[in-house]
Design an enzyme around this catalytic site. Structure first.
Site, PDB file in Angstrom:
ATOM      1  N   ARG A   1       2.959   7.712   0.162  1.00 34.05           N
ATOM      2  CA  ARG A   1       3.964   8.767   0.035  1.00 34.05           C
ATOM      3  C   ARG A   1       4.900   8.544  -1.150  1.00 34.05           C
ATOM      4  NH1 ARG A   1       5.928  11.254   4.592  1.00 34.05           N
ATOM      5  NH2 ARG A   1       5.023   9.519   5.740  1.00 34.05           N
TER       6      ARG A   1
ATOM      7  N   GLU B   1       0.825  -1.212   0.000  1.00 31.80           N
ATOM      8  CA  GLU B   1       0.000   0.000   0.000  1.00 31.80           C
ATOM      9  C   GLU B   1       0.861   1.265   0.000  1.00 31.80           C
ATOM     10  OE1 GLU B   1      -3.593  -2.108   2.562  1.00 31.80           O
ATOM     11  OE2 GLU B   1      -2.074  -0.911   3.595  1.00 31.80           O
ATOM     12  N   PRO B   2       1.559   1.531  -1.085  1.00 32.62           N
ATOM     13  CA  PRO B   2       2.412   2.721  -1.113  1.00 32.62           C
ATOM     14  C   PRO B   2       1.565   3.989  -1.230  1.00 32.62           C
ATOM     15  CG  PRO B   2       2.300   1.757  -3.296  1.00 32.62           C
ATOM     16  CD  PRO B   2       1.528   0.832  -2.386  1.00 32.62           C
TER      17      PRO B   2
ATOM     18  N   CYS C   1      -0.771  32.535  12.828  1.00 37.09           N
ATOM     19  CA  CYS C   1      -0.507  33.101  14.153  1.00 37.09           C
ATOM     20  C   CYS C   1       0.006  32.038  15.111  1.00 37.09           C
ATOM     21  CB  CYS C   1      -1.769  33.752  14.689  1.00 37.09           C
ATOM     22  SG  CYS C   1      -2.327  35.064  13.609  1.00 37.09           S
ATOM     23  N   GLU C   2       1.124  31.435  14.767  1.00 38.69           N
ATOM     24  CA  GLU C   2       1.760  30.412  15.600  1.00 38.69           C
ATOM     25  C   GLU C   2       3.256  30.528  15.358  1.00 38.69           C
ATOM     26  OE1 GLU C   2       0.318  27.538  17.157  1.00 38.69           O
ATOM     27  OE2 GLU C   2      -1.757  27.985  16.554  1.00 38.69           O
TER      28      GLU C   2
ATOM     29  N   ARG D   1       3.192  19.223   8.097  1.00 40.90           N
ATOM     30  CA  ARG D   1       4.105  18.129   8.465  1.00 40.90           C
ATOM     31  C   ARG D   1       5.309  18.605   9.273  1.00 40.90           C
ATOM     32  NH1 ARG D   1       6.789  15.402   5.464  1.00 40.90           N
ATOM     33  NH2 ARG D   1       6.753  13.526   6.746  1.00 40.90           N
TER      34      ARG D   1
HETATM   35  C1  LIG Z   1      -0.766   5.364   5.828  1.00 35.17           C
HETATM   36  C2  LIG Z   1      -0.944   3.966   5.405  1.00 35.17           C
HETATM   37  C3  LIG Z   1      -0.346   3.541   4.227  1.00 35.17           C
HETATM   38  C4  LIG Z   1       0.546   4.417   3.373  1.00 35.17           C
HETATM   39  O1  LIG Z   1       1.684   4.802   4.021  1.00 35.17           O
HETATM   40  P1  LIG Z   1       2.850   5.568   3.195  1.00 35.17           P
HETATM   41  O2  LIG Z   1       3.858   5.858   4.220  1.00 35.17           O
HETATM   42  O3  LIG Z   1       2.231   6.790   2.627  1.00 35.17           O
HETATM   43  O4  LIG Z   1       3.298   4.633   2.144  1.00 35.17           O
HETATM   44  C5  LIG Z   1      -0.580   2.250   3.828  1.00 35.17           C
HETATM   45  N1  LIG Z   1      -1.372   1.411   4.556  1.00 35.17           N
HETATM   46  C6  LIG Z   1      -1.974   1.806   5.695  1.00 35.17           C
HETATM   47  C7  LIG Z   1      -2.829   0.868   6.435  1.00 35.17           C
HETATM   48  C8  LIG Z   1      -1.773   3.093   6.167  1.00 35.17           C
HETATM   49  O5  LIG Z   1      -2.355   3.470   7.295  1.00 35.17           O
END
Ligand SMILES: *Cc1c(COP(=O)(O)O)cnc(C)c1O
Length: 478
Positions: free
Chosen positions: A326, A323-324, A397-398, A366
């Site tokens: 980022r 599950e990429p 304002c921080e 971030r």
């Molecule tokens: C956030 C998340 C991702 C993606 O993470 P990245 O760091 O963006 O690759 C994949 N799977 C699950 C369950 C997440 O919570």
């Protein structure tokens, strides 16, 4: 006379990690998307479009998305992971983590690249559906799914629901039974691995809200319950160990534990669990200090280590999913700001130059939230002045409203200059807010000659649309 930014003699010491630039005008190519260049004139260009022109036409701040780069990265992930895992088993599938950056256009590019899509709310599911995504390639995550979300997912024909708690087992089963269907589910396991960059921590227990614990026995108990429910089809086990991970070490421990549990469940219940999901977390380069492993390399390493774990447990290789988030979206975008106030501040141990831009923590939280480091460049001209360490801050304002904590910019940086911050494609626009009643910036998508909004900038009217005043006719009951 206005205070001139102090020369290096009087400036605050630069952080040890930040190298003094040979040429403060030059880009470090690995921080920028594939189609971003800078010429001798110092003007940043994306697919040949000058950011000076883009800013004049469309305003600042804005996110600028390199569409071809986004697409290529998504397609590369799909290809290299499939190839690596087909070498050792039935293959791999990527599910892009939509939370990193999602809009209708992006969901379409993800589908075209051959990736599935990971959602965790009704809103994300609706974007996927608007984009015409094949529901069989969509997954639904989340530690607190509503009945509405479960119903929507099942009615749409979703490919997998990732069960995250004991509570969800009867709830998903009842929703499936009411529709006369079997719900395809995965079970999220917390394996006691927390990974980040080059480090990981392997523990017996995890104190966090996601998934079911492996070591405490909850994971095996939940799997047994699911296997007993006819309305649920347990496809396999899921683990996500962290984010911004640079190497395989944490995955290795997690995969070993997940494959071990899978083997134990298959033996105990006489079932086969065809899938394993090892989550996301692949890291990217935000500054010169980040050294992520390429997709091609990590795919091969992960294929080998999953195959090894399966061999050790005498199990068949599963279809492995990832599950990429980022790693697909992050490098494809930069944020373009216009500089305003430039303020040299005597810190007591030197002068720090604060450069204020026309956005800040409302478009990139971030830095404040995760202590993240970014880099930046002067984007509208070249300068012959020496580099000075600056801190790029927002307009909110921080005092924690910092975009780039430390970076070298030319000493003549001044109001009106453009500053571009690379690597803002993930977890910036999705986490943007209207703090201080600042409208959220748009995402300008550039591909070849095409320049158009993937997300248009929010207007003041958009913001005030939800703020009717305390007037008759706006009562919720009417
Ligand atoms: C956030 C998340 C991702 C993606 O993470 P990245 O760091 O963006 O690759 C994949 N799977 C699950 C369950 C997440 O919570």
């Amino acid at each position: 006379m206005p205070a001139h930014i102090a020369g290096s003699l009087h400036a605050v010491p630069s952080p040890v990690w930040l190298p003094f630039p040979d040429d403060v005008n030059a880009l470090m190519p690995s921080l920028w998307s594939a189609n971003v260049t800078k010429g001798d004139d110092g003007v940043l260009r994306i697919a040949g479009h000058s950011v000076v022109d883009l800013a004049a036409a469309h305003g600042t701040p804005m996110y600028v998305l390199d569409v071809a780069d986004f697409r290529a990265r998504a397609a590369e992930f799909a290809t290299v992971f499939s190839r690596a895992f087909e070498r050792v088993g039935p293959g791999a599938r990527g599910y892009y983590a939509g939370k990193a950056f999602l809009c209708t256009a992006a969901a379409g590019w993800i589908a075209e690249a051959g990736l599935g899509l990971d959602c965790c709310t009704l809103g994300e599911l609706m974007v996927a559906q608007r984009a015409g995504f094949d529901p069989a390639l969509v997954g639904l995550h989340g530690n607190n799914k509503s009945d509405e979300e479960i119903a929507y997912a099942l009615d749409w024909g979703i490919g997998r629901i990732v069960i995250d708690s004991f509570d969800e087992i009867p709830r998903v089963a009842a929703a499936a039974a009411a529709r006369g269907i079997t719900a395809p589910v995965m079970l999220r396991i917390t394996v006691g691995v927390e990974a980040h960059t080059h480090d990981f921590i392997a523990t017996a227990h995890e104190d966090q809200k996601f998934g079911l614990s492996l070591q405490g026995g909850d994971a095996a108990a939940a799997a047994a319950q699911i296997i007993d429910v006819p309305e649920l089809e347990l496809l396999g086990l899921h683990s996500h160990i962290g984010s911004q991970i640079f190497d395989k070490a944490g995955f290795e421990v997690a995969a070993g534990r997940i494959i071990g549990l899978r083997a134990q469940l298959e033996r105990a219940h006489g079932v086969s669990l065809p899938e394993v999901d090892l989550g996301g977390g692949f890291g990217i380069q935000y500054t010169s200090q980040d050294t992520p492993t390429s997709f091609a390399e990590i795919a091969e390493q992960l294929a080998d280590l999953v195959a090894k774990a399966c061999a050790e447990h005498g199990s068949a290789m599963p279809l492995v999913s990832f599950e990429p988030g980022r790693a697909i979206a992050g490098p494809a975008m930069f944020t373009l700001y216009r500089a305003g106030t430039v303020k040299p501040v005597d810190t007591g141990s030197g002068v720090r130059c604060y450069v204020s831009v026309d956005g800040g923590m409302s478009d990139n939280i971030r830095t404040a939230l995760y202590d993240a480091d970014y880099s930046c460049t002067l984007a509208n001209r070249a300068s012959a002045e020496p580099p000075v360490v600056v801190r790029v801050v927002g307009k909110h304002c921080e005092s924690g409203d910092i975009v780039v904590r430390d970076e070298y910019l030319p000493a003549d940086i001044t109001a009106g200059d453009l500053i571009a911050v690379p690597g803002t494609g993930a977890y910036c626009r999705p986490l943007a807010s209207n703090y201080n009643h600042v409208p959220r910036p748009g995402v300008l998508a550039v591909e070849g000659a095409e320049v158009r909004w993937a997300i248009r900038p929010e207007s003041y009217q958009d913001m005030f649309a939800t703020d009717p005043g305390f007037a008759p006719g706006t009562d919720p009951e009417e």
